[in-house]
Design a protein around this motif. Structure first.
Motif: not given
Length: 150
Positions: A2, A4-5, A23, A61, A63-64, A76, A108, A110
């Motif tokens: 994964g 993520s920015w 990132l 995965d 995600a920021w 994560s 996942k 998000s």
């Protein structure tokens, strides 16, 4: 795997280019955070402690969390767990914090745009969804999302 920015902590009406770009990556070797160095013209790794619970399972995965003006945070997914990551103010190192554990594997994560809410997709045989909501005291509440079919 994964990627993520990070959203920029500075808003501008002019293009920022790569200035301050960050990132996070997830994979078999854990979670890594990277910052663009304009002086070196390359990505530089930020210090991060690895999550002992994710060892051997890999991280599926990352995600920021969108910038909220208060603190940076990552989430994560590894095995049956969601781990929250915060950056230590004194050392600058990213540290895993308790998140949530599920009955099945998590695939996942998000973030919602507002409200410290994380969407989590999990389950092998029956794919399910849950929301994690951060309380004022920092703890996380888990809310199952139930889909009713007509």
């Amino acid at each position: 795997l994964g990627v993520s920015w990070a959203s920029p902590p500075v808003f501008s009406d002019k293009p920022l280019g790569m200035q301050g770009a960050r990132l996070a990556t997830a994979g078999d070797d854990g979670v890594h955070v990277w910052c663009w160095s304009a002086a070196l013209g390359s990505w530089e790794s930020e210090p991060a402690e690895q999550d002992a619970a994710a060892e051997g399972a890999g991280v599926r995965d990352v995600a920021w969390k969108p910038w909220d003006g208060i603190a940076e945070m990552l989430a994560s997914a590894s095995g049956r767990s969601v781990t929250m990551w915060t950056q230590d103010a004194s050392s600058g190192s990213w540290r895993p914090q308790q998140g949530a554990t599920f009955a099945e594997d998590v695939y996942k994560v998000s973030w919602a745009e507002v409200g410290n809410i994380l969407l989590v997709s999990f389950g092998q045989t029956e794919q399910r969804t849950a929301l994690l909501k951060q309380r004022v005291d920092g703890a996380w509440d888990t809310m199952d999302v139930v889909v009713q079919e007509e």
